[in-house]
Write an enzyme that holds these catalytic residues in place. Structure first.
Site, PDB file in Angstrom:
ATOM      1  N   THR A   1       2.549  -1.795   0.198  1.00  0.00           N
ATOM      2  CA  THR A   1       1.600  -2.409  -0.748  1.00  0.00           C
ATOM      3  C   THR A   1       1.745  -3.934  -0.779  1.00  0.00           C
ATOM      4  OG1 THR A   1       3.100  -2.159  -2.658  1.00  0.00           O
ATOM      5  CG2 THR A   1       1.585  -0.346  -2.228  1.00  0.00           C
TER       6      THR A   1
ATOM      7  N   VAL B   1      -1.441  -6.663  -4.338  1.00  0.00           N
ATOM      8  CA  VAL B   1      -2.175  -5.845  -5.310  1.00  0.00           C
ATOM      9  C   VAL B   1      -1.781  -4.388  -5.002  1.00  0.00           C
ATOM     10  CG1 VAL B   1      -4.486  -5.324  -6.180  1.00  0.00           C
ATOM     11  CG2 VAL B   1      -3.935  -7.625  -5.433  1.00  0.00           C
ATOM     12  N   HIS B   2      -0.703  -3.959  -5.659  1.00  0.00           N
ATOM     13  CA  HIS B   2      -0.029  -2.724  -5.249  1.00  0.00           C
ATOM     14  C   HIS B   2      -0.794  -1.432  -5.565  1.00  0.00           C
ATOM     15  CE1 HIS B   2       3.576  -5.169  -4.675  1.00  0.00           C
ATOM     16  NE2 HIS B   2       3.382  -5.668  -5.877  1.00  0.00           N
ATOM     17  N   ASP B   3      -1.178  -1.290  -6.835  1.00  0.00           N
ATOM     18  CA  ASP B   3      -1.598   0.039  -7.299  1.00  0.00           C
ATOM     19  C   ASP B   3      -2.823   0.644  -6.591  1.00  0.00           C
ATOM     20  OD1 ASP B   3       0.534   0.231  -9.045  1.00  0.00           O
ATOM     21  OD2 ASP B   3      -0.555  -0.697 -10.695  1.00  0.00           O
TER      22      ASP B   3
ATOM     23  N   VAL C   1      -3.619   0.579  -3.671  1.00  0.00           N
ATOM     24  CA  VAL C   1      -3.284   1.087  -2.328  1.00  0.00           C
ATOM     25  C   VAL C   1      -3.021   2.604  -2.412  1.00  0.00           C
ATOM     26  CG1 VAL C   1      -1.715   0.867  -0.361  1.00  0.00           C
ATOM     27  CG2 VAL C   1      -2.359  -1.180  -1.677  1.00  0.00           C
TER      28      VAL C   1
END
Ligand code: BDR
Ligand code: CA
Length: 349
Positions: free
Chosen positions: A201, A254-256, A258
């Protein structure tokens, strides 16, 4: 495999400037049907994360999506928070976030509601866990028989060579390592888990080029309220991380979303995302100096609880999928029909 027209999805989250990108994708990608949201401690306290979810779903004009407050502390009783990245409320950065137009459901209704959705969709409901996994661990402690009845549990969490908390751990796992261990080391859940770790991510960055595409206008003043909101939130996120990383910092990971993109691709949609996976069992360390660390085991060890781990995806296509959802959200956003000055005057942090 039956490819359904839409994937029913429930998001467990702690919004969060990256959680709201995941929520937008789930709310406005044509292949996803967002049926519920639950909140947990994490980026900020439960009160803030719940309020943020309600405010953001109001902004999106998705007031029909129920919000259930879950756990206010980890299984060990800790509350952490990440104000240095997300601000005190967990979602600082814009005065365009409206007051909620609807109320949260009762905490006591959360588990029965999630159970009902799992039963209603008969093996098709997918859960996205994009925050500490306290709610998820407690839910499956209470209803272990439902582990087999979900389609996927897609998780943002863990790091193998990269960490953003205490030098050995990723935030969502560190914040409730006990819960993470219960979920990630479970033989039955493992068959359904898709894991988007920090290593992957972190490669998805909201660079200046992407931030400008989010705005899709020459200035915040000229943009729609929805685009101005999304731009200001990601810009705040960028500035916060830049304070710590230095002036050359290109843009926040922008992790989530992904984890949601990986779910779409695994279910047969948005195939151009070209996700690459490996299957491995994971151990979660729950005490000592390495509390919250995730260890990927060799392929010979515990194959019965190997999870599907996202190791790469097409980043350009990822942003295309996100920006397409923004186009749809922009057509429908409640805040686009509200006078900007009124939103600003009514804003309460
Ligand atoms: C995760 O931690 C939170 O701060 C983000 O919202 C994301 O879920 C990244 O480590
Ligand atoms: Ca999150």
């Amino acid at each position: 495999m039956i490819v359904q027209a839409q994937i029913p999805i429930w998001i467990d989250c702690d919004p969060g400037q990256d959680d709201i990108v995941a929520i937008t994708l789930a709310a406005y990608n044509p292949h996803l049907n967002l049926v519920g949201v639950s909140t947990v401690h994490g980026n900020a306290t439960l009160d803030y994360t719940t309020r943020n979810a309600l405010r953001f779903l109001t902004a999106l004009n998705k007031m029909d999506v129920p919000v259930y407050p879950g756990s206010s502390k980890s299984l060990q009783g800790n509350i952490d928070g990440a104000p240095e990245v997300h601000g005190k409320t967990g979602l600082n950065g814009s005065k365009l976030l409206p007051e909620p137009m609807y109320a949260a459901k009762d905490h006591s209704d959360f588990f029965p509601a999630l159970k009902r959705q799992i039963e209603k969709f008969k093996g098709q409901l997918c859960i996205a866990a994009i925050a500490p996994m306290t709610n998820i661990a407690l839910f499956f402690r209470k209803y272990p028989e439902l582990k087999k009845q979900i389609r996927f549990l897609t998780i943002m969490g863990g790091g193998f060579d990269l960490f953003n908390r205490n030098g050995v751990a990723e935030f969502n796992i560190f914040d409730d390592s006990q819960a993470a261990q219960e979920v990630l080391e479970d033989d039955i859940l493992a068959q359904h888990i898709l894991l988007a770790p920090l290593d992957t991510t972190s490669t998805v960055r909201a660079t200046a080029e992407i931030r400008n595409k989010v705005l899709a206008s020459q200035s915040v003043a000229k943009a729609s309220n929805f685009r101005a909101l999304m731009y200001e939130l990601v810009h705040f996120f960028y500035l916060k991380v830049k304070e710590r990383k230095g002036p050359d910092y290109a843009g926040p990971s922008v992790h989530d979303p992904v984890a949601i993109a990986s779910l779409l691709e695994t279910c047969g949609f948005e195939k151009e995302l070209d996700c690459k996976y490996i299957r491995r069992a994971i151990d979660v360390v729950i005490d000592g100096k390495e509390d919250g660390a995730t260890k990927m085991l060799s392929d010979k060890v515990h194959p019965e609880r190997a999870v599907k781990i996202l190791i790469d995806l097409n980043r350009e296509k990822f942003w295309k999928v996100i920006l397409n959802a923004y186009v749809e959200a922009d057509k429908n956003a409640y805040i686009n029909g509200v006078d900007r000055q009124k939103l600003i005057e009514e804003y309460r942090p």
